[in-house]
Design an enzyme around this catalytic site. Structure first.
Site, PDB file in Angstrom:
ATOM      1  N   VAL A 133       0.812  -1.221   0.000  1.00 55.58           N
ATOM      2  CA  VAL A 133       0.000   0.000   0.000  1.00 55.58           C
ATOM      3  C   VAL A 133       0.850   1.278   0.000  1.00 55.58           C
ATOM      4  O   VAL A 133       0.331   2.361  -0.276  1.00 55.58           O
ATOM      5  CB  VAL A 133      -0.966  -0.025   1.211  1.00 55.58           C
ATOM      6  CG1 VAL A 133      -0.249   0.320   2.505  1.00 55.58           C
ATOM      7  CG2 VAL A 133      -2.159   0.897   0.998  1.00 55.58           C
ATOM      8  N   TYR A 134       2.150   1.171   0.293  1.00 57.36           N
ATOM      9  CA  TYR A 134       2.994   2.365   0.303  1.00 57.36           C
ATOM     10  C   TYR A 134       3.133   2.892  -1.128  1.00 57.36           C
ATOM     11  O   TYR A 134       3.748   2.241  -1.983  1.00 57.36           O
ATOM     12  CB  TYR A 134       4.390   2.075   0.875  1.00 57.36           C
ATOM     13  CG  TYR A 134       4.407   1.629   2.323  1.00 57.36           C
ATOM     14  CD1 TYR A 134       3.322   1.842   3.166  1.00 57.36           C
ATOM     15  CD2 TYR A 134       5.527   1.001   2.856  1.00 57.36           C
ATOM     16  CE1 TYR A 134       3.346   1.418   4.486  1.00 57.36           C
ATOM     17  CE2 TYR A 134       5.560   0.582   4.181  1.00 57.36           C
ATOM     18  CZ  TYR A 134       4.462   0.797   4.986  1.00 57.36           C
ATOM     19  OH  TYR A 134       4.492   0.373   6.299  1.00 57.36           O
ATOM     20  N   SER A 135       2.562   4.072  -1.359  1.00 56.14           N
ATOM     21  CA  SER A 135       2.560   4.679  -2.701  1.00 56.14           C
ATOM     22  C   SER A 135       1.997   3.717  -3.752  1.00 56.14           C
ATOM     23  O   SER A 135       2.445   3.701  -4.901  1.00 56.14           O
ATOM     24  CB  SER A 135       3.965   5.146  -3.101  1.00 56.14           C
ATOM     25  OG  SER A 135       4.450   6.088  -2.177  1.00 56.14           O
ATOM     26  N   THR A 136       1.017   2.907  -3.318  1.00 55.07           N
ATOM     27  CA  THR A 136       0.314   1.969  -4.199  1.00 55.07           C
ATOM     28  C   THR A 136       1.282   1.128  -5.045  1.00 55.07           C
ATOM     29  O   THR A 136       1.167   1.048  -6.269  1.00 55.07           O
ATOM     30  CB  THR A 136      -0.680   2.715  -5.125  1.00 55.07           C
ATOM     31  OG1 THR A 136      -1.265   3.795  -4.417  1.00 55.07           O
ATOM     32  CG2 THR A 136      -1.787   1.782  -5.588  1.00 55.07           C
TER      33      THR A 136
ATOM     34  N   LYS B 197       3.842  -6.319   3.124  1.00 56.26           N
ATOM     35  CA  LYS B 197       2.554  -6.475   3.815  1.00 56.26           C
ATOM     36  C   LYS B 197       1.395  -6.466   2.831  1.00 56.26           C
ATOM     37  O   LYS B 197       1.524  -5.994   1.707  1.00 56.26           O
ATOM     38  CB  LYS B 197       2.357  -5.334   4.822  1.00 56.26           C
ATOM     39  CG  LYS B 197       3.564  -5.041   5.701  1.00 56.26           C
ATOM     40  CD  LYS B 197       3.313  -3.877   6.630  1.00 56.26           C
ATOM     41  CE  LYS B 197       4.579  -3.431   7.325  1.00 56.26           C
ATOM     42  NZ  LYS B 197       5.485  -2.686   6.433  1.00 56.26           N
TER      43      LYS B 197
END
Length: 274
Positions: free
Chosen positions: A16-19, A42
Site C-alpha cells: 500500500v505504500y505509494s500503491t 505487507k
C-alpha cells in the site's frame, strides 16, 4: 550498500505504500543483492476500488502476494505481514491461505502488524489447532512516548515467543532531537508535515522525556535519537526497529544507535520519566 555494509539485512515495505511504488523501488535497489537480504512486505489494506481489493481474504491475499513478488522482482517474500486485522474474514481463512503460500515457497515466514492482544492470540491459537504456520513476529508502535505496547502485546510476545518489530520508534520524529522546549516546530520536519502517526502527545510530557534524553545524550556522547533508539533495542521482545531516514546523514546517525548500551541507571531514568 550503506545499510548492507553496516550489517543491516532486513528491508521493510508494504504493497500500500505509494500503491506499489515503494516495492518497485526496493526491488530495483536490491537487484543483485537478493541473497544477502531479507525482504518484509505487507498486505490487507486497500489496493483498489473493487469490493475484493482489500482485506485478508484468500482472494485478496493470493493476488496481492503475486503482485508484490513481481514488483519486488523476487520469487519469495521472507516475512509477509498482515498489515491490520480483518474482522470481516474468518481467521481460519487468512491463516490457511498464508500457510498455503508458505508451502508453495512464495513466503518464508508470516507476521502481523497493528494487531491487538486478542487478535494475535486468537491467530496463534487457530494456527496451533490446525498445525499451520504461526505468526513469528508482529509490528507495533512503541517508543518512549507510547508505551501502551507493554500492557498486553509485550507479555504476549514473551509468553508465545513472538518477536517485535517496532515502527515509528522516534514517534514520527518527535524524539529525533529537533523538538526542544520553548522552540517552534522545525520547518520541513516529518511531524510538521504529517503530524504524529500515533495518539497525540501532550507537550509537557514530550518535553519532560526530551529533557532526560538530552541529559543522557550529554553523558554518553550520543544524540537524542540514538539514546531513544538504544532504549528501545534493550526492551523485552524487541528484535528489530524500522528506521525511515530521509537522507544519508540521518541513516548514519540511526545506525550508530547500536554497538553500545545505556546503563541500568540511565534506563531507569528514562522509564521513570516516560
Amino acid at each position: 550498500n550503506l545499510c548492507i555494509n553496516a550489517g543491516v539485512n532486513l528491508f521493510d515495505t508494504a504493497n500500500v505504500y505509494s500503491t506499489g511504488v515503494s516495492e518497485e523501488i526496493l526491488g530495483q535497489a536490491l537487484a543483485g543483492l537478493r541473497d544477502k537480504v531479507l525482504i518484509s512486505t505487507k498486505a490487507t489494506f486497500k489496493m483498489g476500488e473493487g469490493i475484493n481489493d482489500f482485506g485478508s481474504s484468500r482472494f485478496h491475499l493470493i493476488r496481492q502476494c503475486e503482485d508484490s513478488l513481481k514488483r519486488l522482482q523476487t520469487d519469495h517474500i521472507d516475512i509477509y505481514h498482515m498489515h491490520g486485522f480483518d474482522a470481516n474474514t474468518p481467521v481460519e481463512e487468512t491463516l490457511k491461505t498464508l500457510d498455503n503460500l508458505i508451502q508453495s515457497g512464495k513466503v518464508r515466514y508470516i507476521a502481523c502488524s497493528n494487531f491487538s492482544g486478542w487478535h494475535l492470540m486468537k491467530s496463534l491459537s487457530v494456527s496451533e489447532r490446525y498445525g499451520w504456520s504461526k505468526y513469528i513476529a508482529h509490528q507495533a508502535y512503541y517508543s518512549l512516548l507510547a508505551r501502551e505496547f507493554e500492557w498486553e502485546l509485550m507479555p504476549l510476545g514473551i509468553d508465545q515467543q513472538v518477536g517485535t518489530i517496532v515502527w515509528s520508534p522516534l514517534s514520527g520524529g518527535l524524539l529525533s532531537g529537533k523538538f526542544k522546549r520553548n522552540q517552534p516546530l522545525p520547518e520541513g520536519s516529518r511531524f510538521a508535515q504529517q503530524g504524529s502517526h500515533g495518539p497525540e502527545v501532550a507537550p509537557d510530557f514530550l518535553y519532560a522525556v526530551v529533557d532526560v534524553l538530552e541529559e543522557i545524550a550529554e553523558e554518553t556522547g550520543k544524540s537524542v535519537a540514538q539514546v531513544a533508539l538504544n532504549w528501545l533495542l534493550q526492551r523485552p521482545t524487541v528484535h528489530n526497529i524500522i528506521i525511515g531516514a530521509r537522507n544519508e546523514e540521518q541513516l548514519k546517525q540511526n545506525l550508530d544507535a547500536v554497538g553500545w548500551n545505556l546503563t541500568t541507571e540511565q534506563v531507569k531514568r528514562l522509564d521513570a520519566v516516560s
